[in-house]
Design a protein around this motif. Structure first.
Motif, mmCIF file in Angstrom:
data_model
loop_
_atom_site.group_PDB
_atom_site.id
_atom_site.type_symbol
_atom_site.label_atom_id
_atom_site.label_comp_id
_atom_site.label_asym_id
_atom_site.label_seq_id
_atom_site.Cartn_x
_atom_site.Cartn_y
_atom_site.Cartn_z
ATOM 1 N N LEU A 124 -25.767 -43.643 -19.824
ATOM 2 C CA LEU A 124 -25.616 -44.754 -20.673
ATOM 3 C C LEU A 124 -24.755 -44.438 -21.691
ATOM 4 O O LEU A 124 -24.404 -45.401 -22.579
ATOM 5 C CB LEU A 124 -26.924 -45.376 -21.042
ATOM 6 C CG LEU A 124 -27.619 -46.123 -20.041
ATOM 7 C CD1 LEU A 124 -28.027 -45.504 -18.791
ATOM 8 C CD2 LEU A 124 -29.081 -46.672 -20.773
ATOM 9 N N GLY A 125 -24.290 -43.261 -22.126
ATOM 10 C CA GLY A 125 -23.792 -42.903 -23.370
ATOM 11 C C GLY A 125 -24.603 -43.280 -24.671
ATOM 12 O O GLY A 125 -25.939 -42.904 -24.352
ATOM 13 N N LEU A 126 -23.982 -43.365 -25.845
ATOM 14 C CA LEU A 126 -24.834 -43.757 -26.977
ATOM 15 C C LEU A 126 -25.621 -45.064 -26.703
ATOM 16 O O LEU A 126 -25.225 -46.033 -26.143
ATOM 17 C CB LEU A 126 -24.000 -43.969 -28.233
ATOM 18 C CG LEU A 126 -23.028 -42.838 -28.588
ATOM 19 C CD1 LEU A 126 -21.938 -43.021 -29.692
ATOM 20 C CD2 LEU A 126 -24.179 -41.612 -29.154
ATOM 21 N N ARG A 146 -26.556 -54.983 -21.730
ATOM 22 C CA ARG A 146 -25.602 -54.716 -20.683
ATOM 23 C C ARG A 146 -25.328 -53.772 -19.751
ATOM 24 O O ARG A 146 -25.272 -53.833 -18.635
ATOM 25 C CB ARG A 146 -23.976 -55.031 -21.468
ATOM 26 C CG ARG A 146 -22.811 -54.713 -20.677
ATOM 27 C CD ARG A 146 -21.626 -54.622 -21.445
ATOM 28 N NE ARG A 146 -21.287 -53.818 -22.564
ATOM 29 C CZ ARG A 146 -21.240 -52.558 -22.193
ATOM 30 N NH1 ARG A 146 -20.905 -52.014 -20.989
ATOM 31 N NH2 ARG A 146 -21.194 -51.450 -23.191
ATOM 32 N N LYS A 147 -25.658 -52.369 -20.226
ATOM 33 C CA LYS A 147 -25.806 -51.352 -19.509
ATOM 34 C C LYS A 147 -27.079 -51.441 -18.455
ATOM 35 O O LYS A 147 -26.950 -51.145 -17.325
ATOM 36 C CB LYS A 147 -26.006 -50.153 -20.335
ATOM 37 C CG LYS A 147 -24.653 -49.982 -21.110
ATOM 38 C CD LYS A 147 -24.927 -48.786 -22.013
ATOM 39 C CE LYS A 147 -23.686 -48.525 -23.089
ATOM 40 N NZ LYS A 147 -23.874 -47.332 -23.993
ATOM 41 N N LEU A 148 -28.189 -51.867 -18.924
ATOM 42 C CA LEU A 148 -29.257 -51.929 -17.947
ATOM 43 C C LEU A 148 -29.207 -53.201 -17.161
ATOM 44 O O LEU A 148 -29.717 -53.132 -15.860
ATOM 45 C CB LEU A 148 -30.636 -52.343 -18.707
ATOM 46 C CG LEU A 148 -31.181 -51.044 -19.667
ATOM 47 C CD1 LEU A 148 -32.440 -51.617 -20.290
ATOM 48 C CD2 LEU A 148 -31.282 -49.779 -18.801
ATOM 49 N N ARG A 196 -23.176 -38.536 -9.798
ATOM 50 C CA ARG A 196 -22.834 -39.204 -11.243
ATOM 51 C C ARG A 196 -22.590 -40.756 -11.311
ATOM 52 O O ARG A 196 -21.628 -41.201 -10.572
ATOM 53 C CB ARG A 196 -22.029 -38.521 -12.215
ATOM 54 C CG ARG A 196 -21.893 -39.051 -13.671
ATOM 55 C CD ARG A 196 -20.526 -38.073 -14.150
ATOM 56 N NE ARG A 196 -20.050 -38.702 -15.360
ATOM 57 C CZ ARG A 196 -18.983 -39.317 -15.286
ATOM 58 N NH1 ARG A 196 -18.136 -39.428 -14.140
ATOM 59 N NH2 ARG A 196 -18.281 -39.776 -16.270
ATOM 60 N N VAL A 197 -23.298 -41.639 -12.092
ATOM 61 C CA VAL A 197 -22.994 -43.103 -12.161
ATOM 62 C C VAL A 197 -23.024 -43.207 -13.766
ATOM 63 O O VAL A 197 -23.980 -43.297 -14.353
ATOM 64 C CB VAL A 197 -24.196 -43.862 -11.495
ATOM 65 C CG1 VAL A 197 -23.688 -45.407 -11.630
ATOM 66 C CG2 VAL A 197 -24.158 -43.608 -9.988
ATOM 67 N N SER A 198 -21.933 -43.743 -13.991
ATOM 68 C CA SER A 198 -21.724 -44.104 -15.470
ATOM 69 C C SER A 198 -21.674 -45.676 -15.676
ATOM 70 O O SER A 198 -20.787 -46.285 -15.112
ATOM 71 C CB SER A 198 -20.393 -43.518 -16.024
ATOM 72 O OG SER A 198 -19.773 -43.775 -17.376
ATOM 73 N N LEU A 199 -22.663 -45.985 -16.493
ATOM 74 C CA LEU A 199 -22.608 -47.355 -17.101
ATOM 75 C C LEU A 199 -22.092 -47.721 -18.356
ATOM 76 O O LEU A 199 -22.298 -48.625 -18.974
ATOM 77 C CB LEU A 199 -24.364 -47.728 -16.891
ATOM 78 C CG LEU A 199 -24.839 -47.473 -15.466
ATOM 79 C CD1 LEU A 199 -26.370 -47.755 -15.623
ATOM 80 C CD2 LEU A 199 -24.331 -48.211 -14.339
ATOM 81 N N GLU A 200 -21.579 -46.728 -19.020
ATOM 82 C CA GLU A 200 -21.136 -46.585 -20.386
ATOM 83 C C GLU A 200 -20.051 -47.739 -20.587
ATOM 84 O O GLU A 200 -19.932 -48.478 -21.670
ATOM 85 C CB GLU A 200 -20.902 -45.450 -20.813
ATOM 86 C CG GLU A 200 -20.524 -45.149 -22.184
ATOM 87 C CD GLU A 200 -19.986 -43.711 -22.761
ATOM 88 O OE1 GLU A 200 -19.750 -43.635 -23.923
ATOM 89 O OE2 GLU A 200 -20.137 -42.935 -21.784
ATOM 90 N N PHE A 201 -18.940 -47.819 -19.733
ATOM 91 C CA PHE A 201 -17.941 -48.693 -20.080
ATOM 92 C C PHE A 201 -17.963 -50.070 -19.611
ATOM 93 O O PHE A 201 -18.630 -50.215 -18.413
ATOM 94 C CB PHE A 201 -16.761 -47.889 -19.384
ATOM 95 C CG PHE A 201 -16.514 -46.434 -19.664
ATOM 96 C CD1 PHE A 201 -15.986 -46.155 -20.754
ATOM 97 C CD2 PHE A 201 -16.903 -45.373 -18.656
ATOM 98 C CE1 PHE A 201 -15.796 -44.792 -21.199
ATOM 99 C CE2 PHE A 201 -16.720 -44.169 -18.905
ATOM 100 C CZ PHE A 201 -16.232 -43.756 -20.115
ATOM 101 N N GLU A 202 -17.395 -50.912 -20.523
ATOM 102 C CA GLU A 202 -17.630 -52.253 -20.254
ATOM 103 C C GLU A 202 -16.904 -52.762 -18.802
ATOM 104 O O GLU A 202 -15.786 -52.585 -18.443
ATOM 105 C CB GLU A 202 -16.943 -53.122 -21.448
ATOM 106 C CG GLU A 202 -17.461 -54.787 -21.366
ATOM 107 C CD GLU A 202 -16.885 -55.087 -22.736
ATOM 108 O OE1 GLU A 202 -17.029 -56.475 -22.822
ATOM 109 O OE2 GLU A 202 -16.321 -54.870 -23.838
ATOM 110 N N ARG A 203 -17.630 -53.766 -18.082
ATOM 111 C CA ARG A 203 -17.208 -54.410 -17.055
ATOM 112 C C ARG A 203 -16.783 -53.462 -15.904
ATOM 113 O O ARG A 203 -16.007 -53.679 -14.955
ATOM 114 C CB ARG A 203 -15.871 -55.174 -17.354
ATOM 115 C CG ARG A 203 -16.258 -56.339 -18.325
ATOM 116 C CD ARG A 203 -14.944 -57.238 -18.345
ATOM 117 N NE ARG A 203 -15.397 -58.306 -19.284
ATOM 118 C CZ ARG A 203 -14.391 -59.192 -19.869
ATOM 119 N NH1 ARG A 203 -13.154 -59.112 -19.436
ATOM 120 N NH2 ARG A 203 -14.586 -60.172 -20.575
#
Length: 255
Positions: free
Chosen positions: A212-214, A220-222, A243-250
């Motif tokens: 999720l990053g910071l 939005r991330k959830l 690894r699944v990154s949800l940090e970046f928009e869209r």
């Protein structure tokens, strides 16, 4: 005409006053009779609607009687300080609220609502601790272990020591969202917070890690995490990605 209404008021007024006096007298008599009664027994109700069992009926009775040093059963109800007993019960870390009152039959009732944790902070070099919906730190209990998500990592350790900053508030937002979302709550086993405050989520099933990053833009991330479980997980399974990154928009980045 005014004279007629005036007479009516004068005739009705004494009757109303008399009725009020009689009712007040009856109320005083009933109250006096009730408080002259003696406590015949103690009945405790502990709210366990969330299947939390940190507080037992027996432990509440011990708090009410101060382990036997405060006599209640057999004492006149008028001698019993109900507010003081409530305060003694609420000293327990896992008691959120206590209501103590006397029934007409002489029974002393205590209704207790438990302080419910939503996560457990795990610390390799110190005792674990729970955290509740309001962010208060609670001790662990030998009586019961709550089935809640774990919170780990170098930064999470600071929460127990009283550090409450933007990272703390962000993590609390994640934990509250998980608590309120039955679907996500069932999927998530652990939230890790590294020394910089960046979040990783570990699922109940599978080896993939959600980044999720910071702790910002949590909603939005959830939402993307839910979308992943609804549209990708059924086809790829629990171990398709590491690894699944949800940090970046869209976007959702899977590796």
């Amino acid at each position: 005409m005014l004279k007629v209404f005036s007479n009516i008021k004068l005739k009705i007024g004494p009757k109303i006053i008399g009725g009020i006096v009689i009712l007040a007298g009856l109320g005083w008599f009933v109250a006096k009779k009730q408080w002259a009664r003696r406590c015949v027994r103690i009945e405790v109700t502990v709210d366990d609607s969330h299947q939390q069992f940190f507080v037992s009926e027996q432990s509440v009775k011990r708090m009410m009687t101060k382990s036997g040093s405060r006599k209640l059963v057999g004492e006149p109800l008028s001698y019993i300080n109900l507010k003081e007993i409530e305060k003694d019960i609420e000293k327990h870390k896992f008691v959120q609220n206590a209501e103590v009152y006397a029934g007409v039959s002489g029974v002393l009732f205590a209704n207790v609502t438990q302080n419910r944790p939503i996560a457990r902070i795990v610390r390799p070099r110190a005792k674990d601790a729970y955290i509740n919906f309001d962010g208060a730190i609670l001790p662990t209990s030998s009586r019961f272990t709550a089935r809640v998500p774990l919170v780990s990592g170098a930064y999470a350790n600071k929460f127990v020591n009283g550090k409450q900053d933007e990272i703390f508030e962000g993590v609390m937002t994640v934990l509250r969202k998980l608590e309120e979302d039955e679907f996500l709550k069932a999927q998530i086993a652990q939230v890790d917070v590294d020394k910089e405050g960046r979040l990783k989520i570990f699922p109940q099933v599978g080896k993939q890690i959600f980044e999720l990053g910071l702790p910002q833009d949590i909603d939005r991330k959830l939402q993307k995490l839910t979308w992943f479980y609804e549209h990708i997980y059924p086809f790829k399974g629990p171990n398709a990605y590491k690894r699944v990154s949800l940090e970046f928009e869209r976007q959702i980045v899977c590796e």
